[in-house]
Design a protein around this motif. Structure first.
Motif, PDB file in Angstrom:
ATOM      1  N   SER A  21      50.896  70.585  58.499  1.00  0.00           N
ATOM      2  CA  SER A  21      51.907  71.227  59.331  1.00  0.00           C
ATOM      3  C   SER A  21      52.333  70.301  60.462  1.00  0.00           C
ATOM      4  O   SER A  21      53.505  70.219  60.808  1.00  0.00           O
ATOM      5  N   ALA A  22      51.363  69.580  61.004  1.00  0.00           N
ATOM      6  CA  ALA A  22      51.677  68.732  62.163  1.00  0.00           C
ATOM      7  C   ALA A  22      52.529  67.526  61.772  1.00  0.00           C
ATOM      8  O   ALA A  22      53.486  67.187  62.453  1.00  0.00           O
ATOM      9  N   VAL A  23      52.176  66.893  60.653  1.00  0.00           N
ATOM     10  CA  VAL A  23      52.890  65.665  60.289  1.00  0.00           C
ATOM     11  C   VAL A  23      54.180  66.007  59.559  1.00  0.00           C
ATOM     12  O   VAL A  23      54.175  66.660  58.529  1.00  0.00           O
ATOM     13  N   LEU A  25      58.836  65.565  60.175  1.00  0.00           N
ATOM     14  CA  LEU A  25      59.956  64.822  60.758  1.00  0.00           C
ATOM     15  C   LEU A  25      59.696  64.486  62.218  1.00  0.00           C
ATOM     16  O   LEU A  25      60.224  63.523  62.745  1.00  0.00           O
ATOM     17  N   GLY A  26      58.881  65.316  62.881  1.00  0.00           N
ATOM     18  CA  GLY A  26      58.570  65.064  64.288  1.00  0.00           C
ATOM     19  C   GLY A  26      57.982  63.679  64.473  1.00  0.00           C
ATOM     20  O   GLY A  26      58.319  62.969  65.416  1.00  0.00           O
ATOM     21  N   ASN A  27      57.104  63.286  63.561  1.00  0.00           N
ATOM     22  CA  ASN A  27      56.453  61.989  63.689  1.00  0.00           C
ATOM     23  C   ASN A  27      57.365  60.843  63.277  1.00  0.00           C
ATOM     24  O   ASN A  27      57.392  59.799  63.910  1.00  0.00           O
ATOM     25  N   TYR A 101      67.580  73.950  62.320  1.00  0.00           N
ATOM     26  CA  TYR A 101      68.017  72.564  62.561  1.00  0.00           C
ATOM     27  C   TYR A 101      67.079  71.552  61.908  1.00  0.00           C
ATOM     28  O   TYR A 101      67.487  70.450  61.524  1.00  0.00           O
ATOM     29  N   TYR A 102      65.817  71.922  61.747  1.00  0.00           N
ATOM     30  CA  TYR A 102      64.872  71.070  61.014  1.00  0.00           C
ATOM     31  C   TYR A 102      65.397  70.860  59.593  1.00  0.00           C
ATOM     32  O   TYR A 102      65.326  69.772  59.030  1.00  0.00           O
ATOM     33  N   SER A 103      65.957  71.919  59.040  1.00  0.00           N
ATOM     34  CA  SER A 103      66.454  71.841  57.664  1.00  0.00           C
ATOM     35  C   SER A 103      67.753  71.048  57.575  1.00  0.00           C
ATOM     36  O   SER A 103      68.054  70.485  56.519  1.00  0.00           O
ATOM     37  N   PHE A 219      54.302  68.962  71.963  1.00  0.00           N
ATOM     38  CA  PHE A 219      54.248  70.329  71.436  1.00  0.00           C
ATOM     39  C   PHE A 219      54.810  70.384  70.019  1.00  0.00           C
ATOM     40  O   PHE A 219      54.239  70.981  69.121  1.00  0.00           O
ATOM     41  N   TYR A 220      55.955  69.740  69.879  1.00  0.00           N
ATOM     42  CA  TYR A 220      56.656  69.763  68.593  1.00  0.00           C
ATOM     43  C   TYR A 220      55.798  69.128  67.511  1.00  0.00           C
ATOM     44  O   TYR A 220      55.576  69.688  66.439  1.00  0.00           O
ATOM     45  N   SER A 221      55.313  67.929  67.821  1.00  0.00           N
ATOM     46  CA  SER A 221      54.613  67.156  66.808  1.00  0.00           C
ATOM     47  C   SER A 221      53.289  67.804  66.413  1.00  0.00           C
ATOM     48  O   SER A 221      52.899  67.770  65.252  1.00  0.00           O
ATOM     49  N   MET A 222      52.590  68.375  67.386  1.00  0.00           N
ATOM     50  CA  MET A 222      51.289  68.959  67.059  1.00  0.00           C
ATOM     51  C   MET A 222      51.397  70.437  66.720  1.00  0.00           C
ATOM     52  O   MET A 222      50.383  71.131  66.648  1.00  0.00           O
ATOM     53  N   GLY A 227      52.443  79.403  68.144  1.00  0.00           N
ATOM     54  CA  GLY A 227      51.617  80.337  67.390  1.00  0.00           C
ATOM     55  C   GLY A 227      51.036  79.794  66.095  1.00  0.00           C
ATOM     56  O   GLY A 227      50.171  80.402  65.482  1.00  0.00           O
ATOM     57  N   ILE A 228      51.495  78.600  65.684  1.00  0.00           N
ATOM     58  CA  ILE A 228      51.074  78.079  64.381  1.00  0.00           C
ATOM     59  C   ILE A 228      49.575  77.775  64.359  1.00  0.00           C
ATOM     60  O   ILE A 228      48.862  78.137  63.436  1.00  0.00           O
ATOM     61  N   MET A 229      49.091  77.110  65.404  1.00  0.00           N
ATOM     62  CA  MET A 229      47.678  76.710  65.396  1.00  0.00           C
ATOM     63  C   MET A 229      46.757  77.932  65.555  1.00  0.00           C
ATOM     64  O   MET A 229      45.607  77.893  65.134  1.00  0.00           O
TER      65      MET A 229
END
Ligand code: PFF
Length: 452
Positions: A21-23, A25-27, A101-103, A219-222, A227-229
């Motif tokens: 989940s973390a890795v 487009l953010g990275n 927007y990620y999509s 925040f975005y990258s991790m 609520g995800i973590m």
């Protein structure tokens, strides 16, 4: 809901799922363009400091809350304190706003994959190609629909596990390829200046915006403050060490971002020169720079195609986890079945995504707080809602349930919480106060009241 609360098999299973989940487009896409824009080495330094302090603290708190309550964000906050139930809803808005927007970006990746696969790589390397592409009304929307369509199909059919299996093989290949491309570009004339810019902190470039940008990126990258973590924590077994898992995820996530920067920033210097204009390209940086690198390589079309395929998988695992999060909230709260919930989330995302895509071209004159739509959604989530969620989470853990509650959860089964002093001070004082200051300045800046 179908048996959702199954647990991960062990520490590795947990780390891999959370890292999946973390890795994303953010990275690979977001980190390098921010680092280029906000001073290179100084951004990298600030980011790493924030990661091992704020990032560590928040991720520890979120995973522990999830594991302690066995619930996902909305239920978990409510279970800890009824008055904090709203925090779960606030956190849930974030993935709903990021997914569209990620999509759109995922659509760009898909387009580049197809371009390189069909031997159009050289074309993609020409100046102006990217700008013209995203400004079109039709084509980027179609690629966006394809990307979100695949995401929705996977979520609808509930076959995430299959995708995750494939991505577990592809992720390490992506890392290797990124390192290879980085090393390749470093041998190009001019690249060393880019390397120096990227790794050597220039303190004269330090500004308040550097910290804000780095915090939002963290925040975005991790996948924090949304609520995800917490949800991931709720699947975690009691005998797995939270602290060492968090350390591993942090190193993994930051390492990939670091190499992505190493692959892109020196290339900017080598191909176009390190002028301010070239470094502040923003979201387009990766798409304009990498095709030039591939074009200069022997068999560049093949390497480019493989690269974009791997990035597509990284993006898909992230978009799937974003959509799954929103869908499961709709299912839980509205008591809807999976199919209608999924279709509703898809409909909402398509509407917002189409608007976002058109905002890069035909609607680029429509601005919200001075931003085009894509930048606005990025800003409002990363620089406003996530910091607010983070501050309130700190207050809840620091003063209502008390850090002890998290420490006890971490130390279940006799594992020692090594950084518990740091954790307590961070969550009670340093994190909330600093994040609040950063938030206030960022809003003033966005409103044009403050010029940093
Ligand atoms: N952390 C992801 C990235 O860096 O691309 C973005 C993300 C994916 C955030 C999935 C949240 C999430 F649930």
């Amino acid at each position: 809901m179908e048996q959702k609360r199954s647990s991960f098999t062990g520490k590795l299973g947990f780390i891999l799922a959370a890292a999946g989940s973390a890795v994303g487009l953010g990275n690979i896409w977001r980190f390098p363009y921010l680092a280029a824009q906000y001073g290179g080495g100084i951004f990298l330094l600030v980011y790493i400091i924030l990661a091992v302090t704020f990032g560590f603290t928040l991720m520890m708190a979120e995973i522990a809350i999830g594991r302690k309550t066995g619930l996902s964000a909305i239920g978990a906050f409510k279970a800890l304190n009824k008055k904090f139930a709203f925090l779960g809803y606030l956190a849930a808005i974030v993935p709903a706003l990021i997914l569209p927007y990620y999509s759109v970006i995922g659509g760009w990746v898909t387009k580049y994959l197809v371009s390189f696969t069909t031997g159009q790589g050289t074309n993609a390397a020409t100046d102006g190609y990217f700008g013209e592409f995203i400004a079109e009304a039709g084509e980027p929307v179609i690629w966006f629909l394809i990307f979100i369509g695949i995401t929705a199909l996977v979520v609808l059919l509930g076959v995430e596990k299959g995708i995750e299996k494939v991505s577990k093989i592809m992720m390490p290949v992506l890392v290797l390829l990124t390192v290879f491309i980085a090393v390749y570009t470093l041998f190009m004339p001019g690249a060393i200046d880019g390397l120096i810019y990227y790794v050597k902190p220039d303190f004269s470039q330090f500004s308040f915006m550097t910290v804000l940008a780095a915090l939002g990126q963290l925040f975005y990258s991790m996948s924090l403050a949304m609520g995800i973590m917490i949800t991931y924590g709720s699947y975690m077994k009691k005998d797995v060490s939270i602290e060492s898992s968090v350390r591993h995820i942090e190193i993994f996530d930051t390492g990939i971002a670091f190499f992505a920067g190493l692959m892109i920033i020196p290339a900017v210097f080598a191909f176009s020169g390190g002028s301010e204009e070239n470094l502040t390209k923003g979201p387009s940086l990766m798409f304009e720079t990498l095709p030039k690198v591939f074009d200069s390589m022997p068999a560049g079309d093949i390497i480019g195609a493989v690269f974009f395929l791997l990035v597509l998988f990284a993006a898909l695992t992230s978009s799937i986890s974003l959509m799954e999060t929103v869908v499961s909230i709709v299912m839980d709260k509205l008591k809807w079945k999976r199919i209608p919930a999924c279709l509703a989330v898809l409909g909402f995302s398509v509407a917002l995504g189409v608007v976002t895509s058109l905002g890069n071209g035909v609607w680029s004159n429509i601005r919200v707080l001075g931003f085009v739509f894509l930048d606005f959604f990025d800003f409002i989530t990363n620089s406003v809602i996530m910091p607010i969620v983070a501050i309130i989470t700190c207050v809840l853990v620091g003063f209502i349930i008390k850090p002890k509650a998290v420490i006890e959860e971490v130390e279940i089964g006799g594992t020692k919480f090594k950084a518990k002093k740091l954790f307590s001070v961070m969550i009670k004082y340093i994190a909330p106060i600093c994040i609040f200051a950063i938030l206030v300045f960022s809003v003033l800046e966005a409103l044009g009241v403050l010029k940093v």
